[in-house]
Design a protein around this motif. Structure first.
Motif, PDB file in Angstrom:
ATOM      1  N   SER A 280     -33.208  20.672 -14.320  1.00 43.52           N
ATOM      2  CA  SER A 280     -33.027  19.220 -14.394  1.00 43.52           C
ATOM      3  C   SER A 280     -31.598  18.904 -14.834  1.00 43.52           C
ATOM      4  N   ARG A 281     -31.277  17.633 -14.800  1.00 44.29           N
ATOM      5  CA  ARG A 281     -29.968  17.159 -15.267  1.00 44.29           C
ATOM      6  C   ARG A 281     -29.756  17.544 -16.733  1.00 44.29           C
ATOM      7  N   GLU A 282     -30.808  17.370 -17.531  1.00 42.99           N
ATOM      8  CA  GLU A 282     -30.718  17.689 -18.951  1.00 42.99           C
ATOM      9  C   GLU A 282     -30.505  19.184 -19.171  1.00 42.99           C
ATOM     10  N   ASP A 283     -31.170  20.004 -18.347  1.00 45.22           N
ATOM     11  CA  ASP A 283     -30.964  21.455 -18.442  1.00 45.22           C
ATOM     12  C   ASP A 283     -29.505  21.800 -18.164  1.00 45.22           C
ATOM     13  N   LEU A 284     -28.950  21.155 -17.170  1.00 45.05           N
ATOM     14  CA  LEU A 284     -27.567  21.417 -16.796  1.00 45.05           C
ATOM     15  C   LEU A 284     -26.607  20.971 -17.905  1.00 45.05           C
ATOM     16  N   ILE A 285     -26.881  19.834 -18.514  1.00 46.13           N
ATOM     17  CA  ILE A 285     -26.058  19.362 -19.629  1.00 46.13           C
ATOM     18  C   ILE A 285     -26.100  20.377 -20.770  1.00 46.13           C
ATOM     19  N   THR A 286     -27.261  20.899 -21.056  1.00 49.31           N
ATOM     20  CA  THR A 286     -27.401  21.903 -22.109  1.00 49.31           C
ATOM     21  C   THR A 286     -26.579  23.145 -21.780  1.00 49.31           C
ATOM     22  N   ILE A 287     -26.618  23.572 -20.539  1.00 49.75           N
ATOM     23  CA  ILE A 287     -25.838  24.753 -20.132  1.00 49.75           C
ATOM     24  C   ILE A 287     -24.354  24.504 -20.311  1.00 49.75           C
ATOM     25  N   VAL A 288     -23.878  23.325 -19.897  1.00 53.67           N
ATOM     26  CA  VAL A 288     -22.463  22.995 -20.045  1.00 53.67           C
ATOM     27  C   VAL A 288     -22.076  22.916 -21.518  1.00 53.67           C
ATOM     28  N   GLU A 289     -22.929  22.328 -22.340  1.00 51.31           N
ATOM     29  CA  GLU A 289     -22.639  22.244 -23.768  1.00 51.31           C
ATOM     30  C   GLU A 289     -22.564  23.620 -24.410  1.00 51.31           C
ATOM     31  N   GLU A 290     -23.378  24.567 -23.939  1.00 53.64           N
ATOM     32  CA  GLU A 290     -23.335  25.918 -24.462  1.00 53.64           C
ATOM     33  C   GLU A 290     -22.022  26.625 -24.138  1.00 53.64           C
ATOM     34  N   LEU A 291     -21.383  26.199 -23.056  1.00 48.48           N
ATOM     35  CA  LEU A 291     -20.140  26.806 -22.641  1.00 48.48           C
ATOM     36  C   LEU A 291     -18.942  26.344 -23.469  1.00 48.48           C
ATOM     37  N   THR A 292     -19.057  25.171 -24.083  1.00 52.43           N
ATOM     38  CA  THR A 292     -17.931  24.627 -24.830  1.00 52.43           C
ATOM     39  C   THR A 292     -17.987  24.953 -26.292  1.00 52.43           C
TER      40      THR A 292
END
Length: 115
Positions: free
Chosen positions: A103-115
């Motif tokens: 989902s969109r939220e899953d993707l946001i979580t993945i991006v946040e983990e990268l930063t």
């Protein structure tokens, strides 16, 4: 210009062609004033109808990225806006994530983990 199409992509072919050209302009492969190959040549390389390529080129003309000149073909009018390029890539990433069930939220979580 190296363009590829993903036949598994749900987006219409003309959108895929426009995205690939937009990306090439945004990444600097084509600069303002550079001429693009004829639509017929692009269509032959991609194995699609020339009208599909022409539709993509018209969309990019309407965005102001390309200009059509009688007798001179299609050339790059201006460099792609960096934000527009990022928005396009984000949309592509969202579409890809949906294919894999994220989902969109899953993707946001993945991006946040990268930063």
């Amino acid at each position: 210009m190296l363009l590829t199409l993903d036949l598994n992509d749900a987006r219409p072919l003309h959108d895929q062609v426009a995205s690939a050209i937009r990306r090439a302009i945004g990444e600097g492969s084509y600069r303002p004033g550079d001429r693009l190959p004829p639509a017929r040549d692009l269509a032959a390389v991609l194995g699609i109808n020339p009208n599909t390529v022409l539709r993509a080129l018209r969309d990019l003309r309407d965005e102001g990225l390309l200009e059509f000149r009688r007798g001179r073909g299609v050339s790059v009018a201006r460099r792609a806006d960096g934000r527009a390029l990022l928005v396009q890539r984000a949309r592509e990433l969202l579409d890809e994530a949906k294919k894999y069930g994220y989902s969109r939220e899953d993707l946001i979580t993945i991006v946040e983990e990268l930063t």
